[in-house]
Design a protein around this motif. Structure first.
Motif, PDB file in Angstrom:
ATOM      1  N   ILE A  24       1.977  -4.082   2.397  1.00  0.00           N
ATOM      2  CA  ILE A  24       1.053  -3.248   3.156  1.00  0.00           C
ATOM      3  C   ILE A  24       1.551  -1.809   3.168  1.00  0.00           C
ATOM      4  N   TYR A  25       0.630  -0.862   2.876  1.00  0.00           N
ATOM      5  CA  TYR A  25       0.952   0.564   2.855  1.00  0.00           C
ATOM      6  C   TYR A  25      -0.048   1.318   3.738  1.00  0.00           C
ATOM      7  N   GLN A  26       0.420   2.387   4.344  1.00  0.00           N
ATOM      8  CA  GLN A  26      -0.428   3.283   5.136  1.00  0.00           C
ATOM      9  C   GLN A  26      -0.430   4.667   4.502  1.00  0.00           C
ATOM     10  N   PHE A  27      -1.625   5.245   4.337  1.00  0.00           N
ATOM     11  CA  PHE A  27      -1.705   6.577   3.730  1.00  0.00           C
ATOM     12  C   PHE A  27      -1.121   7.608   4.684  1.00  0.00           C
ATOM     13  N   SER A  28      -0.474   8.621   4.127  1.00  0.00           N
ATOM     14  CA  SER A  28       0.288   9.580   4.930  1.00  0.00           C
ATOM     15  C   SER A  28      -0.587  10.484   5.789  1.00  0.00           C
TER      16      SER A  28
ATOM     17  N   HIS B  46       2.371   9.228  -1.364  1.00  0.00           N
ATOM     18  CA  HIS B  46       1.478   9.456  -0.227  1.00  0.00           C
ATOM     19  C   HIS B  46       1.234   8.163   0.547  1.00  0.00           C
ATOM     20  N   TRP B  47       1.576   7.035  -0.057  1.00  0.00           N
ATOM     21  CA  TRP B  47       1.410   5.738   0.602  1.00  0.00           C
ATOM     22  C   TRP B  47       2.747   5.301   1.184  1.00  0.00           C
ATOM     23  N   GLU B  48       2.771   5.117   2.506  1.00  0.00           N
ATOM     24  CA  GLU B  48       4.003   4.783   3.214  1.00  0.00           C
ATOM     25  C   GLU B  48       4.065   3.281   3.453  1.00  0.00           C
ATOM     26  N   HIS B  49       5.166   2.691   3.032  1.00  0.00           N
ATOM     27  CA  HIS B  49       5.316   1.235   3.120  1.00  0.00           C
ATOM     28  C   HIS B  49       5.428   0.777   4.569  1.00  0.00           C
TER      29      HIS B  49
END
Length: 253
Positions: free
Chosen positions: A78-82, A244-247
């Motif tokens: 799962i990643y969250q955009f910055s 740009h995608w934060e784990h």
């Protein structure tokens, strides 16, 4: 729950709706039932009823929600955009009246119908840097997005997705892999607590961040399996696209 909170306000919306269609604010269970009966004439629709957050955080006196992009990549990483989009209402918040939906419902499609859409900022969108600047000025809290909000966004997204992991994950040994982009919509209250509004399975992406969103997805989802020369190019802001995608979370090894 409604019987236990007779003075509470509620948001009622059709579960299959989009673009803010069919949303109503109700101040009693009777109003909820009347709205459902009026709009559900064929008796086939399902509705979501949510407790209205009475004391939302305001930016310059206006209500907003935050669209956060979340990416799930096989095997359920799962990643969250910055960045996130703070989608602003077009008019000042009014806690005493619910007659103006555009003061209370921050759905972007609904706000586009307002005569004041775009009056305060282009496209009624602010970004984390704007939020930080306003919150520091009005509440004295520095770096609110990074310190207080993004960790809550990530935790809610993680818990939400893990609750359905066993149903949607691709099992080891399958002859295919997949990924999914989600749009998580959040509301922030005066105490800087984050509330989940809804999760979108086919979310729109802000034009400003479309290139790094898509380029990063290519880096994380496609490049490891099918290397592409163009994937090495840097995205907006001078960062490698995938950065740009934060784990947030990965399955234990």
């Amino acid at each position: 729950l409604m019987a236990e909170q007779p003075q509470a306000n509620w948001i009622v919306k059709p579960s299959a709706g989009c673009g803010g269609q069919g949303i109503q604010i109700a101040t009693s269970s009777q109003e909820i039932l009347e709205h459902v009966d009026t709009t559900n004439t064929e008796g086939k629709s399902l509705f979501v009823v949510q407790r209205y957050v009475d004391r939302p955080l305001l930016l310059g006196g206006r209500k907003f929600d935050v669209r956060v992009w979340i990416l799930v990549v096989n095997p359920f990483c799962i990643y969250q955009f910055s960045e996130g989009s703070c989608r602003m209402s077009s008019v000042q918040y009014d806690a005493q009246s619910f007659t103006s939906l555009e003061a209370h419902i921050t759905n972007h499609c609904l706000q586009e119908q307002s005569a004041d859409f775009g009056k305060h900022e282009e496209g009624n969108e602010l970004w984390y840097a704007d939020l930080d600047r306003i919150v520091e000025k009005e509440k004295g809290i520095k770096n609110a997005s990074e310190r207080l909000l993004k960790p809550q966004f990530a935790e809610i997204a993680k818990l939400s997705l893990l609750s359905i992991k066993e149903v949607v994950e691709v099992m080891p040994g399958s002859n295919y892999e997949c990924f999914q982009l989600f749009g998580f919509d959040y509301l922030v209250d005066e105490e800087m607590k984050v509330h989940l509004l809804e999760i979108n399975g086919s979310p729109g992406a802000a034009e400003k961040w479309l290139n790094p969103i898509v380029s990063g997805m290519v880096d994380l989802c496609v490049q490891p399996k099918f290397p592409l020369p163009s994937a090495a190019e840097e995205a907006k802001g001078g960062k490698p696209a995938g950065s740009h995608w934060e784990h947030i979370w990965s399955p234990p090894q």
